[in-house]
Design an enzyme around this catalytic site. Structure first.
Site, mmCIF file in Angstrom:
data_model
loop_
_atom_site.group_PDB
_atom_site.id
_atom_site.type_symbol
_atom_site.label_atom_id
_atom_site.label_comp_id
_atom_site.label_asym_id
_atom_site.label_seq_id
_atom_site.Cartn_x
_atom_site.Cartn_y
_atom_site.Cartn_z
ATOM 1 N N ALA A 241 0.867 -1.186 0.000
ATOM 2 C CA ALA A 241 0.000 0.000 0.000
ATOM 3 C C ALA A 241 0.902 1.233 0.000
ATOM 4 C CB ALA A 241 -0.905 -0.007 1.233
ATOM 5 N N ASP A 417 5.534 1.329 2.468
ATOM 6 C CA ASP A 417 4.420 0.385 2.481
ATOM 7 C C ASP A 417 3.557 0.716 3.693
ATOM 8 O OD1 ASP A 417 2.655 -1.726 2.526
ATOM 9 O OD2 ASP A 417 4.171 -3.261 2.132
ATOM 10 N N HIS A 418 2.391 1.310 3.445
ATOM 11 C CA HIS A 418 1.537 1.796 4.528
ATOM 12 C C HIS A 418 0.963 0.664 5.376
ATOM 13 C CE1 HIS A 418 -0.180 5.008 6.651
ATOM 14 N NE2 HIS A 418 -0.604 5.754 5.634
ATOM 15 N N ARG A 419 1.048 -0.564 4.897
ATOM 16 C CA ARG A 419 0.608 -1.688 5.731
ATOM 17 C C ARG A 419 1.499 -1.828 6.955
ATOM 18 N NH1 ARG A 419 1.092 -6.831 2.214
ATOM 19 N NH2 ARG A 419 3.159 -5.882 2.009
ATOM 20 N N ILE A 420 2.755 -1.410 6.797
ATOM 21 C CA ILE A 420 3.756 -1.629 7.838
ATOM 22 C C ILE A 420 4.250 -0.322 8.446
ATOM 23 C CG2 ILE A 420 6.056 -2.621 8.253
ATOM 24 C CD1 ILE A 420 5.410 -4.405 5.728
#
Length: 448
Positions: A241, A417-420
């Site tokens: 993301a 990575d916006h998930r992390i």
């Protein structure tokens, strides 16, 4: 007839297959011992496969773009077809006859060679391919990476160089001779364009525009490194993301320090650019934000914090964007980093980088160099969680101590990575890198 199957030998440690990116021999062609027969790509490294025996090619097994497995037969030779002591037959590639659109929806047909071409009867006259003044033209010349580099350096269009090597291969001497008599890529392009224009004019009716039926599309196999890059980019965009953070960096102090150390580096045979300083700044920031040096193991649903800091340095090559890896960057001095970056970049551009030098990075830096631009949204080198994009240093008005002065400003574009990585963590990492670059003397504390 003595049929002999040549099976693909080991082409690298832990490598079980490779993508066929090009054949260098044709069926019916005589080949010499240790002659190159095809090129394979494995994990972004292209290797040339040679055959250990001489003979005549009976079969080629595998199409361009297909995967070929190690220990699998890729070519069949007739060992009785080559006379002992006789030189191999040199197959001079002939200019392919270009297809001419007749306005139908069916794809254009391409004749395999001048001798066997059976031209259809189109509504408009066939377009003849015209090359440089030599009169020779081959759409798909055969040449080694080293020869292609010489051609690029001399501005020579390989398609217009008459080959003298085995199997119709263009040699370095061919390129240099062509350049010596004034041949160039520009000359070939001008000649081809002029010929095309002449045909269009002759086919058009008086007082009417040129017929659009003469316009043809050119299809090129999407294989090799280019396809690997596409697959990895698509995987990154489909999985991570992405979000991008952009900020300015005052590079005045960095420029001053680099200019001061540049003569010292030159005495040691090192070309010192700004990139080693950026690598050091990133390494220092990664130590303070280890989540940026991690990957997500989706199979086990675990976040893996890497025990080493291996920085990928994106490099533009004729084959596409490649990412050589600077191993254990946290253990190297600025001069060591400069040496290794130069070595890796040259190996990648010359097609000599090893597979293990092109994989396994934990964070990537990509530089647009002199092309600069305002900012970009770099694509994460998946499965990493962050990437830093560098832009050209430009003179811009800045405010210092309440006064507007001319500053040396460099924009940094960072994608995460916006998930992390949460937004505030990504921003904090960016400002950490910027603080170090704006106060580069602190890098002395990071010297290995």
């Amino acid at each position: 007839m003595a049929r002999w199957e040549f099976k693909l030998p080991e082409i690298g440690e832990a490598v079980s297959e490779g993508e066929l990116v090009g054949w260098l021999v044709d069926v019916g062609q005589s080949v010499a011992e240790d002659q190159a027969i095809c090129e394979l790509m494995t994990d972004k490294a292209t290797v040339t496969v040679t055959v250990p025996r001489r003979g005549v090619v009976l079969e080629r097994r595998g199409k361009v773009g297909e995967l070929v497995k190690v220990h699998e037969a890729i070519v069949v030779l007739d060992l009785d077809g080559a006379s002992v002591g006789a030189p191999p037959v040199e197959a001079k590639p002939s200019a392919p006859a270009p297809a001419v659109s007749n306005g139908s929806s069916a794809p254009a047909a391409h004749a395999p060679s001048v001798q066997s071409a059976q031209m259809p009867t189109p509504a408009a006259p066939a377009v003849a391919v015209v090359s440089a003044p030599s009169g020779y033209f081959n759409e798909k010349p055969i040449a080694t990476p080293a020869t292609r580099k010489v051609a690029r350096d001399l501005g020579v269009d390989l398609r217009s160089v008459t080959p003298s090597g085995e199997a119709g291969r263009v040699t370095r001497a061919d390129v240099e001779s062509f350049a010596a008599v004034g041949g160039s890529a520009t000359a070939a392009s001008v000649a081809i364009e002029a010929a095309s224009s002449a045909v269009v004019r002759s086919s058009a009716s008086p007082g009417s525009p040129a017929s659009p039926a003469l316009r043809t599309d050119r299809r090129v196999p999407f294989v090799g490194i280019r396809r690997k890059i596409a697959q990895k980019m698509q995987q990154s965009k489909n999985t991570a993301a992405h979000f991008t953070f952009v900020e300015e960096c005052d590079a005045s102090s960095l420029i001053a320090l680099r200019n001061k150390l540049k003569p010292v580096a030159e005495k040691q045979g090192v070309k010192l650019t700004f990139l080693p300083f950026v690598v050091k700044a990133v390494v220092a920031a990664l130590k303070r934000a280890p989540i940026l040096n991690s990957t997500l193991d989706e199979a086990s649903n675990e976040l893996v914090y890497k025990g080493n800091i291996d920085i990928g340095i994106a490099a533009s090559t004729d084959h596409g964007l490649m990412v050589p890896v600077l191993r254990d960057a946290d253990k190297l001095s600025i001069l060591d980093i400069a040496r290794e970056i130069d070595r890796l970049a040259n190996a990648a551009k010359n097609g000599k980088a090893k597979p293990d030098e092109l994989s396994g990075s934990t964070f990537t830096i990509t530089s647009l160099g002199q092309q600069g631009g305002l900012f970009a949204t770099p694509v994460i080198n998946f499965p990493e969680v962050g990437i830093l994009g560098l832009h050209q240093i430009k003179e811009k008005p800045v405010v210092k101590n309440g006064q507007i002065v001319v500053g040396q400003v460099m924009l940094l574009s960072l994608s995460f990575d916006h998930r992390i990585v949460d937004g505030h963590i990504g921003a904090a990492f960016a400002y950490d890198v910027i603080r170090t670059l704006e106060n580069p003397e602190s890098l002395l504390l990071e010297m290995a």
